[in-house]
Design an enzyme around this catalytic site. Structure first.
Site, short mmCIF file in Angstrom:
data_model
loop_
_atom_site.label_atom_id
_atom_site.label_comp_id
_atom_site.label_asym_id
_atom_site.label_seq_id
_atom_site.Cartn_x
_atom_site.Cartn_y
_atom_site.Cartn_z
N SER A 221 -27.22 50.76 14.45
CA SER A 221 -27.53 49.42 14.93
C SER A 221 -28.86 48.98 14.31
O SER A 221 -29.52 49.76 13.61
CB SER A 221 -27.62 49.40 16.45
OG SER A 221 -28.82 50.04 16.84
N LYS A 222 -29.23 47.75 14.62
CA LYS A 222 -30.41 47.17 13.98
C LYS A 222 -31.67 48.01 14.18
O LYS A 222 -32.55 48.01 13.34
CB LYS A 222 -30.65 45.76 14.51
CG LYS A 222 -29.69 44.77 13.89
CD LYS A 222 -30.33 43.41 13.71
CE LYS A 222 -29.45 42.53 12.84
NZ LYS A 222 -28.88 41.42 13.57
N ARG A 223 -31.74 48.73 15.33
CA ARG A 223 -32.97 49.49 15.52
C ARG A 223 -33.11 50.64 14.53
O ARG A 223 -34.18 51.21 14.37
CB ARG A 223 -33.09 49.97 16.98
CG ARG A 223 -32.24 51.12 17.33
CD ARG A 223 -32.24 51.40 18.82
NE ARG A 223 -31.08 52.19 19.14
CZ ARG A 223 -31.02 53.51 19.04
NH1 ARG A 223 -32.07 54.20 18.66
NH2 ARG A 223 -29.91 54.16 19.34
N HIS A 224 -32.03 50.98 13.82
CA HIS A 224 -32.12 52.02 12.80
C HIS A 224 -32.48 51.44 11.44
O HIS A 224 -32.64 52.18 10.47
CB HIS A 224 -30.78 52.75 12.66
CG HIS A 224 -30.33 53.42 13.91
ND1 HIS A 224 -29.27 52.97 14.65
CD2 HIS A 224 -30.83 54.49 14.57
CE1 HIS A 224 -29.11 53.76 15.71
NE2 HIS A 224 -30.05 54.67 15.68
N GLY A 225 -32.56 50.13 11.34
CA GLY A 225 -32.83 49.52 10.04
C GLY A 225 -31.79 48.46 9.76
O GLY A 225 -31.12 47.99 10.67
#
Ligand code: GLU
Length: 490
Positions: free
Chosen positions: A258-262
């Site tokens: 997800s976005k929190r991983h990049g």
């Protein structure tokens, strides 16, 4: 080879193309190519609340960038046009109505408030569906009463599918094998919403049938919906296509990417300077493998070898280091012409202050040998060669003075280099290197000291491409001017 393989990519235009969806598109495309079939793009835009303006264009741009050309789609048309569900609404309501008539579906008059209340009490009990099927068995009178009450409020009922209350539904998935679901645990799902728009479950199925789709590839999050679809196929007396539910893409911590991983949008990867073929190769390996060891595959090799049998069931980890390694590899494999074109295209699409004016192709070709070995991404090139585009090279005077040197010895080095470089001909990396290496002995300094000073003087950068090649690209006059300016500062 000709066959009847018809494979569709069915994006919902709800935002930027997620790498997971693009991985599905790549598998769709490879399967179609492998079997000489057709690849179809169909836009699933019936969720009006989630639709994002311009998203269809962005998705098509992503597919084009990757080279996934389609045979039928919203822009190119085709035998089964239109390819946007919002332009096919009549088809869905017609089928929903038919299913009501034939007893496979029913109108539901429950208000959102009632549904919420039912859901919150029922979710606490095990093995209960979210909806209590109240409207499934209404008497004729009850139905008429609810119908007029609703009409008085200006509302319309939804149409729900009547799931069988007993028995099981089994899907023979091409990736997962047989998976069986208990029918009584599946909701009487909504097929047609009160605004007359279909849900995904109805619309995609009618379209897959109408468009003669043979293989449905999609993320594994859709697997629990398959019993709904298979029951609907049965009610319509249609033959379902073959299904392949692809493994989820995971972050290195094994949670869903997800976005929190990049970055998760394919176009972010483009912006970060990854090559289209890297993305095709890399994303294909997220869930498919040739032999568990081969990593680098050309498009041709992917097409020739792709098969659903080698798609794995378990989640695939998105590994950024591997992506960088693969991209660096493909950059190094490019011819000078290819890399020059790729850099020019990248800089013109994503302008950067380091390259204020797009260089000529000739200069781009000179830049290639300076950077090719050093790039993981196209974006890495600009900071390395920024000095070539600067009117003034900026640095602190102290930066010129290398370890165990002082202003005097540094000045001596700069003067010697200036005088020497003024005489050599041609002003190419080879002769420049020979001259400067000789000079190291004469000046009784270390190579690193002389070269370090010259690097700062001519590039102002601590990290720069190899010195001799850089001087060659700067040219004699510009190099001499910069060296003289440095000397004068001391
Ligand atoms: N519109 C659905 C999605 O974007 C497509 C799922 C399918 O391929 O059936 O997830």
């Amino acid at each position: 080879m000709s066959s009847n393989f018809r494979v569709r990519f069915a994006p919902s235009p709800t935002g930027e193309p997620h790498v997971g969806n693009i991985r599905t598109a790549i598998f769709d495309w490879l399967l179609a190519q492998r079997h000489g079939g057709e690849f179809i793009v169909r836009v699933e835009d019936t969720d009006r609340a989630r639709a994002v303006d311009g998203a269809v264009d962005v998705i098509m741009e992503a597919l084009k960038w990757l080279g996934l050309n389609w045979d039928e789609g919203p822009d190119v048309g085709g035998k089964y046009a239109p390819y946007r569900q919002s332009e096919r609404l009549e088809l869905y309501s017609k089928h929903a109505e038919m299913l009501v008539q034939s007893g496979f579906a029913y109108r539901c008059y429950c208000s959102p408030e009632r549904l919420d209340a039912v859901r919150s009490t029922r979710s606490k009990k095990q093995n209960a569906t979210g909806y209590d099927r109240r409207c499934r068995n209404l008497s004729h009178e009850e139905r008429s009463r609810l119908e007029s009450e609703m009409a008085a409020k200006g509302d319309s009922p939804v149409i729900r599918f009547k799931m069988p209350l007993e028995g099981t539904t089994t899907v023979d998935d091409l990736v997962r094998g047989e998976v069986t679901f208990e029918n009584r645990l599946v909701d009487d799902f909504v097929m047609l919403k009160s605004d007359g728009y279909p849900t995904y479950h109805l619309a995609h199925l009618i379209d897959d049938h109408e468009m003669h789709i043979t293989h449905v590839l999609r993320g594994e999050e859709w697997l629990p919906s398959v019993p709904r679809h298979l029951q609907l196929y049965e009610a319509l007396d249609w033959q379902p296509p073959q299904f392949a539910h692809l493994p989820i893409i995971l972050a290195p911590d094994r949670s869903k990417l997800s976005k929190r991983h990049g970055a998760t949008s394919l176009l972010d990867y483009r912006k970060m300077g990854y090559l289209p073929h890297t993305m095709v190769n890399f994303l294909t390996l997220l869930g498919w493998s040739l032999d568990d060891k081969t990593e680098l595959l050309s498009t041709q090799a992917l097409i020739e070898n792709f098969s659903i049998e080698r798609v794995s069931k378990s989640g695939a980890i998105f590994n950024n280091d591997k992506l960088d390694w693969m991209n660096g590899h493909y950059i190094r494999e490019m011819s000078a012409d290819e890399l020059a074109d790729a850099l020019l295209d990248f800089w013109s699409t994503f302008p950067t202050p380091e390259i204020p004016n797009l260089p000529s192709r000739e200069l781009a070709l000179e830049i290639v040998p300076l950077v090719q070995e050093r790039l993981k991404t196209l974006r890495d090139a600009a900071p390395l060669v920024a000095f070539l585009f600067k009117e003034r090279i900026e640095y602190e005077t102290d930066d010129l003075i290398q370890r165990r040197m002082d202003a005097n010895s540094t000045r001596r080095c700069l003067k010697a280099a200036h005088d020497g470089l003024a005489t050599i001909d041609p002003f190419d990396a080879g002769p420049v290197e020979a001259l400067l290496r000789d000079m190291v002995k004469d000046l009784d300094v270390k190579a690193g000291q002389l070269f370090g000073t010259l690097r700062v003087a001519t590039t102002g950068q601590r990290i720069a491409p190899p010195l001799f090649e850089s001087l060659e690209v700067l040219g004699r006059q510009r190099s001499l001017d910069l060296i003289a300016k440095a000397r004068d500062r001391l």
